[in-house]
Design a protein around this motif. Sequence first.
Motif, short mmCIF file in Angstrom:
data_model
loop_
_atom_site.label_atom_id
_atom_site.label_comp_id
_atom_site.label_asym_id
_atom_site.label_seq_id
_atom_site.Cartn_x
_atom_site.Cartn_y
_atom_site.Cartn_z
N LEU A 129 0.84 -1.21 0.00
CA LEU A 129 0.00 0.00 0.00
C LEU A 129 0.87 1.25 0.00
CD1 LEU A 129 -3.07 0.95 0.40
CD2 LEU A 129 -2.38 1.36 2.77
N GLY A 130 1.94 1.24 0.79
CA GLY A 130 2.83 2.39 0.84
C GLY A 130 3.44 2.74 -0.48
N GLY A 131 3.50 1.78 -1.41
CA GLY A 131 4.08 2.03 -2.72
C GLY A 131 3.19 2.82 -3.65
N PHE A 132 1.88 2.92 -3.33
CA PHE A 132 1.00 3.76 -4.18
C PHE A 132 0.14 4.72 -3.37
CE2 PHE A 132 -1.20 -0.39 -3.75
CZ PHE A 132 -2.44 -0.02 -3.26
N LEU A 133 -0.05 4.48 -2.06
CA LEU A 133 -0.75 5.43 -1.19
C LEU A 133 0.14 5.74 0.02
CD1 LEU A 133 -4.52 4.37 -0.96
CD2 LEU A 133 -3.54 6.32 -2.18
N PRO A 134 1.28 6.37 -0.20
CA PRO A 134 2.22 6.56 0.91
C PRO A 134 1.67 7.38 2.05
CG PRO A 134 2.85 7.89 -0.99
CD PRO A 134 1.78 6.95 -1.46
N GLN A 135 0.85 8.40 1.74
CA GLN A 135 0.34 9.26 2.80
C GLN A 135 -0.61 8.50 3.72
OE1 GLN A 135 -0.34 9.18 -0.41
NE2 GLN A 135 -1.97 10.61 -1.00
N VAL A 136 -1.42 7.62 3.14
CA VAL A 136 -2.35 6.82 3.94
C VAL A 136 -1.59 5.78 4.75
CG1 VAL A 136 -4.26 5.16 3.82
CG2 VAL A 136 -4.27 7.19 2.34
N ALA A 137 -0.65 5.08 4.12
CA ALA A 137 0.13 4.06 4.82
C ALA A 137 0.95 4.68 5.95
CB ALA A 137 1.03 3.33 3.84
N TYR A 141 -9.10 3.49 9.82
CA TYR A 141 -8.44 3.34 8.53
C TYR A 141 -8.70 1.96 7.94
CZ TYR A 141 -5.74 7.67 8.12
OH TYR A 141 -5.37 8.98 7.93
N GLN A 142 -8.63 0.94 8.78
CA GLN A 142 -8.82 -0.42 8.30
C GLN A 142 -10.23 -0.62 7.72
OE1 GLN A 142 -6.09 -1.81 7.66
NE2 GLN A 142 -5.82 -3.47 9.14
N ARG A 143 -11.20 0.07 8.29
CA ARG A 143 -12.57 -0.05 7.79
C ARG A 143 -12.65 0.46 6.34
NH1 ARG A 143 -15.16 3.33 11.12
NH2 ARG A 143 -14.92 1.81 12.79
N TYR A 144 -11.99 1.57 6.07
CA TYR A 144 -12.02 2.13 4.72
C TYR A 144 -11.11 1.36 3.75
CZ TYR A 144 -14.90 6.09 6.04
OH TYR A 144 -15.96 6.86 6.45
N LEU A 145 -10.09 0.73 4.29
CA LEU A 145 -9.17 -0.03 3.45
C LEU A 145 -9.66 -1.45 3.17
CD1 LEU A 145 -5.82 1.13 5.06
CD2 LEU A 145 -6.46 1.49 2.67
N ALA A 146 -10.68 -1.89 3.86
CA ALA A 146 -11.15 -3.28 3.75
C ALA A 146 -11.43 -3.71 2.30
CB ALA A 146 -12.38 -3.50 4.63
N PRO A 147 -12.08 -2.87 1.47
CA PRO A 147 -12.31 -3.30 0.09
C PRO A 147 -11.01 -3.51 -0.69
CG PRO A 147 -13.79 -1.50 0.66
CD PRO A 147 -12.78 -1.58 1.76
N ILE A 148 -9.98 -2.71 -0.39
CA ILE A 148 -8.69 -2.89 -1.05
C ILE A 148 -8.03 -4.17 -0.57
CG2 ILE A 148 -6.38 -1.90 -1.38
CD1 ILE A 148 -7.62 0.85 -1.17
N THR A 186 -11.04 1.52 -8.03
CA THR A 186 -11.14 2.97 -8.21
C THR A 186 -12.05 3.58 -7.15
OG1 THR A 186 -10.81 2.78 -10.60
CG2 THR A 186 -11.83 4.81 -9.80
N HIS A 187 -13.18 2.95 -6.94
CA HIS A 187 -14.14 3.43 -5.94
C HIS A 187 -13.52 3.36 -4.54
CE1 HIS A 187 -18.05 4.34 -4.24
NE2 HIS A 187 -17.99 3.25 -3.49
N ALA A 188 -12.83 2.28 -4.24
CA ALA A 188 -12.23 2.11 -2.92
C ALA A 188 -11.14 3.15 -2.69
CB ALA A 188 -11.65 0.71 -2.78
N LEU A 189 -10.34 3.43 -3.70
CA LEU A 189 -9.27 4.43 -3.57
C LEU A 189 -9.86 5.81 -3.33
CD1 LEU A 189 -6.91 3.27 -6.47
CD2 LEU A 189 -6.38 3.20 -4.02
N GLN A 190 -10.96 6.11 -3.99
CA GLN A 190 -11.61 7.41 -3.80
C GLN A 190 -12.12 7.54 -2.37
OE1 GLN A 190 -14.55 7.14 -6.90
NE2 GLN A 190 -13.23 8.07 -8.45
N ASN A 191 -12.73 6.50 -1.84
CA ASN A 191 -13.27 6.55 -0.48
C ASN A 191 -12.15 6.69 0.55
OD1 ASN A 191 -15.92 6.38 -1.28
ND2 ASN A 191 -16.05 4.16 -1.03
N VAL A 192 -11.05 5.98 0.35
CA VAL A 192 -9.92 6.09 1.27
C VAL A 192 -9.35 7.50 1.25
CG1 VAL A 192 -7.55 5.32 1.73
CG2 VAL A 192 -9.32 3.65 1.21
N ALA A 193 -9.23 8.07 0.05
CA ALA A 193 -8.68 9.43 -0.08
C ALA A 193 -9.56 10.45 0.62
CB ALA A 193 -8.53 9.78 -1.55
N PHE A 210 -11.62 9.88 3.14
CA PHE A 210 -11.49 9.68 4.58
C PHE A 210 -10.17 10.26 5.09
CE2 PHE A 210 -9.65 7.02 7.99
CZ PHE A 210 -10.50 7.38 9.01
N HIS A 211 -9.08 9.98 4.39
CA HIS A 211 -7.77 10.47 4.83
C HIS A 211 -7.73 11.99 4.85
CE1 HIS A 211 -3.46 10.71 5.43
NE2 HIS A 211 -3.37 11.49 4.37
#
Length: 304
Positions: free
Chosen positions: A212-220, A238-245, A288-295, A297-298
């Motif tokens: 995850l840190g390799g493409f969402l470093p700020q979240v990781a 965070y884990q709740r929003y990352l669950a789909p990923i 795509t949808h999961a990444l948008q939701n994580v972003a 939330f973050h």
Amino acid sequence: MSIFNGLSAFPITPTNEQGIVDTDGVSRLSAHLSSHGVHSIGLLGSTGGYAYLNRTERRRAVHAAATILKGRTPLIVGIGALRTDDAQNLARDAAEEGADGLLLAPMSYAPLTEEEVYQHYAAVAKTTSLPLCVYNNPGTTHFTFQHTLLERLADIPTIAALKMPTPMKENIAQELAHLKQSATGRLTIGYSRDWLAPEALLAGADGWFSVLGGFLPQVALALTTAAQAGNSRSVEQYQRYLAPIWALFQKHGSLKIAYAAANILGLTHAQPPLPILPLPQQDRQNLTHALQNVAIFHDSVSKS
């Protein structure tokens, strides 16, 4: 503090269809991760497709990353190879190009014995003075390190860290306590398998080797910081929003997800090395949808 502490972000290695490394792409990804403050960058790990690249291309990737980083962020380089002499050559190449540390998995075709693995690590570890991380990845290498072997390896002077999968038989806290109470405890101990690694950090692990840190470093990084501070509530959010990923990781493997996510986020247009096929379209839409939701939330957490 060891270069293996904290968040180690593992990016893909962009190439063309002939396996030629896109050095500009490697530079952009490395600069992107460094700018977001990751504690180290794990180049040419499993996510980096090291097994699909020849020696020349691996060296070109290390040169590109080290040149752009200029020592600002520690660079850990994967040097796994079937033959011991090949791994030694890769270690020398990495050291000459400016790597700060090495990561070695016991690659094999014929199954390896414990003594063969020990001798392999002992030979590679003395090739350079760089600190070496033992990469325990039974899912791809089909070799599982027993605690007795890890204790032997911990006595080799340049072996400094251990990259563990999450345990199958005991919980993370139990395994980590066992490791730290043994001779292996002198090593920096980090975990992979992203969806469970935050639990390992909460239990006292030293680091997270993160896809995850390799493409969402700020979240990781935010998740790492919260876990290291013992903030279980924030980790749970965070884990709740990352669950789909994480579900997609488990369905397709992290390599396909890392490529698809890097494409969706505009970090690269590179595709996985054949015969690995890209993520199916429906799951790409789900990602795509999961990444948008994580972003979203973050961003809300960062502003609060």
